[in-house]
Write an enzyme that holds these catalytic residues in place. Structure first.
Site, mmCIF file in Angstrom:
data_model
loop_
_atom_site.group_PDB
_atom_site.id
_atom_site.type_symbol
_atom_site.label_atom_id
_atom_site.label_comp_id
_atom_site.label_asym_id
_atom_site.label_seq_id
_atom_site.Cartn_x
_atom_site.Cartn_y
_atom_site.Cartn_z
ATOM 1 N N GLU A 1 1.179 1.975 8.264
ATOM 2 C CA GLU A 1 0.201 2.185 9.333
ATOM 3 C C GLU A 1 -0.757 3.317 8.980
ATOM 4 O O GLU A 1 -1.968 3.197 9.156
ATOM 5 C CB GLU A 1 0.920 2.473 10.651
ATOM 6 C CG GLU A 1 1.663 1.282 11.228
ATOM 7 C CD GLU A 1 0.743 0.096 11.472
ATOM 8 O OE1 GLU A 1 -0.424 0.316 11.885
ATOM 9 O OE2 GLU A 1 1.175 -1.046 11.240
ATOM 10 N N SER B 1 -4.437 8.245 -10.108
ATOM 11 C CA SER B 1 -5.099 7.474 -9.071
ATOM 12 C C SER B 1 -5.266 8.288 -7.799
ATOM 13 O O SER B 1 -5.976 9.282 -7.794
ATOM 14 C CB SER B 1 -4.324 6.175 -8.830
ATOM 15 O OG SER B 1 -5.198 5.159 -8.460
ATOM 16 N N HIS C 1 -4.583 0.239 -15.524
ATOM 17 C CA HIS C 1 -4.584 1.336 -14.569
ATOM 18 C C HIS C 1 -3.311 2.170 -14.674
ATOM 19 O O HIS C 1 -3.330 3.371 -14.451
ATOM 20 C CB HIS C 1 -4.749 0.778 -13.156
ATOM 21 C CG HIS C 1 -4.935 1.821 -12.112
ATOM 22 N ND1 HIS C 1 -5.920 2.785 -12.170
ATOM 23 C CD2 HIS C 1 -4.246 2.068 -10.971
ATOM 24 C CE1 HIS C 1 -5.849 3.566 -11.109
ATOM 25 N NE2 HIS C 1 -4.835 3.158 -10.370
#
Length: 351
Positions: A269, A173, A328
């Site tokens: 963040e 990924s 996945h």
């Protein structure tokens, strides 16, 4: 196995952590009854086991190549200077002199995702295997920058530090995109490339990571509560936004105890600020001409026929395969088939 961690000691805002894997996609590519290779036209995709180019071993010194790679500006990559960070990694030694396998995990993952698979691959291939924490994940340092240019520079620095002149990159990924970028930048460094359920394309349509990030940020764990109740409390807070239990459990592997409180070890963040870039892929006009395997899950939507032309353009020697009954998380859903495909792909050609 000896784990070598080169990252600094965690600060109050940087928790240590445990393993995790990326969740299932939201759309299905359709069932496949056996492990097959799909031809994408123009002769670009060859069946697994066909002759491949032998490894290229005459390479320049790794430090010089790393510096040269950083100096080259590629179209589509950020023009500002990138400062690599020292990554945390684990090594399993093998007796083979063949290039080692270097595993790069996906978003919200860590090097521990591949530890059990790494042991089996060492036993079956004899090769050294490295598993690596990306920046802002696992035990690697935090950084405000979270781009594929930055993450590929981190891996390049690590390979230079370990004096590895050639390697086989195996990326799942997000790690797959990082591996693709590094291969496109440094052809001579990457002996072979394995991209696990990822293509060089926009993936926003098959993800819900923004909702995951919002839900994780909203979790509030009071100080002083017993460890036995912490995970249950966090899962209850995630449940309204994340319905699938497997995804909740996957996200909760990032919840760790540090500095007398529970925190997320992944830098939420930084991921939030760069999520759009992480879902995309830089625009390259170069190509990687070495052997490449795009190994998708038959129930996943991350590698579709729409992606074949771009795969062919950037990776003209690519093979595309789908593992049956895998989503996945190909390596987690069908570990034996995953190991078999990787072993066959990296096996030396017959004499």
């Amino acid at each position: 196995m000896a784990e070598a961690r080169v990252s600094p000691a965690p600060s109050p805002s940087r928790p240590a952590g445990r393993e995790s894997v990326w969740p299932r996609p939201l759309r299905s590519f359709g069932p496949v009854v056996s492990l097959v290779t799909h031809q994408a036209g123009l002769g670009m995709l060859r069946a697994l086991g066909c002759p491949r180019a032998p490894p290229r071993w005459a390479q320049p010194p790794p430090l010089r190549r790393w510096r040269a790679g950083l100096a080259r500006e590629r179209k589509g990559l950020a023009s500002h200077a990138v400062t690599p960070v020292p990554l945390s990694y684990a090594v399993l030694d093998g007796p083979s002199p063949q290039p080692p396998l270097v595993f790069l995990h996906g978003l919200f993952g860590s090097k521990s995702n591949f530890q059990s698979l790494a042991k089996k691959l060492v036993a079956q291939t004899g090769r050294k295997v490295l598993t690596v924490d990306a920046r802002n994940h696992g035990n690697s340092p935090y950084s405000s920058l979270m781009t594929y240019e930055a993450m590929s520079a981190d891996v390049r620095l690590l390979l230079c530090q370990l004096h590895l002149q050639r390697c086989v990159l195996v990326g799942h990924s997000m790690g797959g995109k990082t591996a693709m970028v590094l291969a496109l930048q440094e052809l001579e460094l990457v002996d072979r490339l394995v991209c696990v359920d990822m293509s060089p394309s926009e993936t926003t349509a098959v993800t819900s990571f923004q909702s995951f990030l919002t839900a994780m940020k909203a979790v509030d764990i009071p100080r002083g509560i017993p460890c036995s109740t912490t995970r249950r409390l966090a899962e209850e807070q995630l449940r309204p936004a994340i319905q699938e239990p497997a995804i909740r459990q996957f996200l909760l592997t990032n919840l760790v105890y540090t500095e007398d409180q529970f925190m997320w070890r992944v830098n939420l963040e930084a991921v939030s600020q760069h999520l759009k870039e992480l879902m995309g892929f830089p625009d390259f006009q170069t190509s990687y001409t070495g052997p490449a395997l795009f190994l998708g899950g038959s129930r996943s939507g991350y590698i579709s026929s729409d992606d074949y032309p771009e795969i062919e353009r950037l990776f003209p020697e690519a093979e595309i395969q789908y593992v049956p009954d895998a989503g996945h998380w190909v390596h987690a859903d069908q570990p034996q088939e995953f190991i078999a495909a990787v072993c066959k792909f990296v096996a030396p050609p017959p004499a």
